[in-house]
Design a protein around this motif. Structure first.
Motif, PDB file in Angstrom:
ATOM      1  N   ASN A   2       0.834  -1.192   0.000  1.00 43.94           N
ATOM      2  CA  ASN A   2       0.000   0.000   0.000  1.00 43.94           C
ATOM      3  C   ASN A   2       0.873   1.249   0.000  1.00 43.94           C
ATOM      4  OD1 ASN A   2      -2.491  -1.403   0.136  1.00 43.94           O
ATOM      5  ND2 ASN A   2      -2.211  -1.701   2.327  1.00 43.94           N
ATOM      6  N   GLY A 170      -4.883   4.145  14.457  1.00 45.08           N
ATOM      7  CA  GLY A 170      -3.512   3.949  14.052  1.00 45.08           C
ATOM      8  C   GLY A 170      -2.686   5.206  14.206  1.00 45.08           C
ATOM      9  N   THR A 189       2.392   1.117  19.255  1.00 49.22           N
ATOM     10  CA  THR A 189       1.873  -0.228  19.513  1.00 49.22           C
ATOM     11  C   THR A 189       1.801  -0.504  21.019  1.00 49.22           C
ATOM     12  OG1 THR A 189       2.792  -0.997  17.405  1.00 49.22           O
ATOM     13  CG2 THR A 189       2.236  -2.678  19.039  1.00 49.22           C
ATOM     14  N   ARG A 200      -4.031  -4.758  16.362  1.00 48.41           N
ATOM     15  CA  ARG A 200      -2.874  -3.870  16.378  1.00 48.41           C
ATOM     16  C   ARG A 200      -3.230  -2.574  15.674  1.00 48.41           C
ATOM     17  NH1 ARG A 200      -0.366  -3.951  11.301  1.00 48.41           N
ATOM     18  NH2 ARG A 200       1.604  -3.213  12.148  1.00 48.41           N
ATOM     19  N   ARG A 202      -2.977   0.508  13.021  1.00 50.03           N
ATOM     20  CA  ARG A 202      -2.490   0.678  11.653  1.00 50.03           C
ATOM     21  C   ARG A 202      -1.337   1.669  11.669  1.00 50.03           C
ATOM     22  NH1 ARG A 202      -4.212   3.524   7.029  1.00 50.03           N
ATOM     23  NH2 ARG A 202      -3.615   2.412   5.161  1.00 50.03           N
ATOM     24  N   VAL A 204       1.395   3.992   9.559  1.00 46.64           N
ATOM     25  CA  VAL A 204       1.617   4.654   8.271  1.00 46.64           C
ATOM     26  C   VAL A 204       2.836   5.555   8.389  1.00 46.64           C
ATOM     27  CG1 VAL A 204       0.637   6.174   6.510  1.00 46.64           C
ATOM     28  CG2 VAL A 204      -0.845   4.587   7.757  1.00 46.64           C
ATOM     29  N   PHE A 256       8.459  -0.498   5.024  1.00 51.14           N
ATOM     30  CA  PHE A 256       7.689  -1.741   5.091  1.00 51.14           C
ATOM     31  C   PHE A 256       8.410  -2.776   5.958  1.00 51.14           C
ATOM     32  CE2 PHE A 256       5.718  -0.272   0.963  1.00 51.14           C
ATOM     33  CZ  PHE A 256       4.445  -0.126   1.490  1.00 51.14           C
ATOM     34  N   GLY A 259       7.489  -2.527   9.557  1.00 51.32           N
ATOM     35  CA  GLY A 259       6.109  -2.807   9.913  1.00 51.32           C
ATOM     36  C   GLY A 259       5.069  -1.839   9.402  1.00 51.32           C
ATOM     37  N   ALA A 260       5.435  -0.918   8.512  1.00 48.53           N
ATOM     38  CA  ALA A 260       4.450   0.020   7.974  1.00 48.53           C
ATOM     39  C   ALA A 260       3.386  -0.722   7.176  1.00 48.53           C
ATOM     40  CB  ALA A 260       5.128   1.062   7.089  1.00 48.53           C
ATOM     41  N   ASP A 261       2.130  -0.349   7.391  1.00 46.49           N
ATOM     42  CA  ASP A 261       1.031  -0.881   6.596  1.00 46.49           C
ATOM     43  C   ASP A 261       0.844  -0.096   5.311  1.00 46.49           C
ATOM     44  OD1 ASP A 261      -0.114  -2.938   8.487  1.00 46.49           O
ATOM     45  OD2 ASP A 261      -0.226  -1.166   9.762  1.00 46.49           O
ATOM     46  N   GLU A 262       1.299   1.152   5.321  1.00 43.86           N
ATOM     47  CA  GLU A 262       1.217   1.995   4.126  1.00 43.86           C
ATOM     48  C   GLU A 262       2.320   3.033   4.209  1.00 43.86           C
ATOM     49  OE1 GLU A 262      -2.039   4.532   1.455  1.00 43.86           O
ATOM     50  OE2 GLU A 262      -2.597   3.802   3.443  1.00 43.86           O
TER      51      GLU A 262
END
Length: 283
Positions: A2, A170, A189, A200, A202, A204, A256, A259-262
């Motif tokens: 993402n 997040g 977190t 958890r 999100r 970004v 990433f 641990g980045a989701d986007e």
């Protein structure tokens, strides 16, 4: 994978072009920053326009300076944008730090964090359909997203990270290298777990980028320097601008990896061809 695009602010007429290209491409989100005493388009009005001109891509404030806004009106505006976009709206939110913005909005610079905490309680209550307060009924429309739009808190202070656990969905971290961002991700977190939240948060990450010919890079540097002139850290911010394919690719991968989701790539020059260049580079 993402990846989103942060929109340039110096030429609002170009933003529909940016949105149209991004909507037909691989990007997930369009982000837009917020200031009051500055020559930028108002983010909620602008994102509503862009949401209406697109069908797939999400829209996100990055970040909205909520203490500058009337809370009841903000609840109504954000619920409306969430509903009209079909749930494609993310409310990135923060306190800001510019004294002139606070003066223009008529709020106390030193109480903006406490004001945001109060606002979040009211926003969550309003989005759930409950009365706004004593003697005041519910404020509609109801958001299409249950409980209200996704909320990401931006910032660096412990209080900002604590809000992720108390109120948020997040965390959005901006303009820090991955090695430092990893610590903020960890602290966000930890705050999430401290408040016994399921799952958890999100996560970004945002990086400042410019990709293209010298004219595009020069214009990006100019706008970046102007925007951060107040901070006393202009040289640091300019040094962090990613301007080569290798820098952008390696930094994106590193976010990433932690641990980045986007990853949001904030573009500081209005050249819309950057949409295609970044898509070709990363996808």
């Amino acid at each position: 994978m993402n990846i989103g695009l942060g929109l340039p602010i110096d030429d609002p007429a170009q933003l529909l072009t940016w949105a149209g290209r991004a909507d037909t491409g691989p990007f997930r989100t369009l982000g837009l920053l917020d200031r009051l005493v500055y020559d930028n388009p108002e983010p909620l009005v602008t994102l509503a326009t862009l949401a209406g001109a697109t069908s797939r891509i999400r829209v996100q404030t990055e970040v909205l300076l909520a203490p500058l806004h009337n809370t009841a009106l903000l609840a109504k505006q954000t619920a409306t944008l969430d509903r009209l976009s079909g749930g494609r709206f993310t409310l990135g939110i923060g306190v800001g730090g510019r004294e002139d913005d606070c003066l223009a909005a008529g709020i106390d610079l030193h109480r903006r964090g406490r004001r945001l905490d109060e606002q979040m309680t009211l926003l969550r209550r309003t989005w759930s359909g409950k009365p706004y307060g004593e003697g005041v009924g519910p404020i509609g429309p109801a958001p299409v997203t249950p409980g209200g739009p996704e909320v990401l808190f931006g910032g660096f202070a412990p209080a900002a990270l604590e809000r992720v656990g108390r109120f948020g969905d997040g965390f959005l971290g901006a303009a820090l290298p991955p090695s430092f961002m990893a610590n903020l991700f960890r602290d966000a977190t930890t705050a999430w777990r401290r408040h016994d939240r399921p799952g958890r948060p999100r996560l970004v990450a945002q990086a400042n980028v410019a990709l293209g010919p010298d004219a595009t890079l020069d214009r990006a540097r100019h706008h970046l320097r102007d925007y951060y002139a107040f901070s006393g850290h202009v040289e640091y911010m300019e040094a962090g601008l990613l301007t080569t394919p290798q820098q952008i690719r390696e930094t994106t991968d590193a976010y990433f990896d932690i641990g980045a989701d986007e990853v949001m790539l904030y573009c500081w020059a209005p050249d819309p061809d950057q949409v295609d260049r970044l898509a070709e580079l990363l996808f």
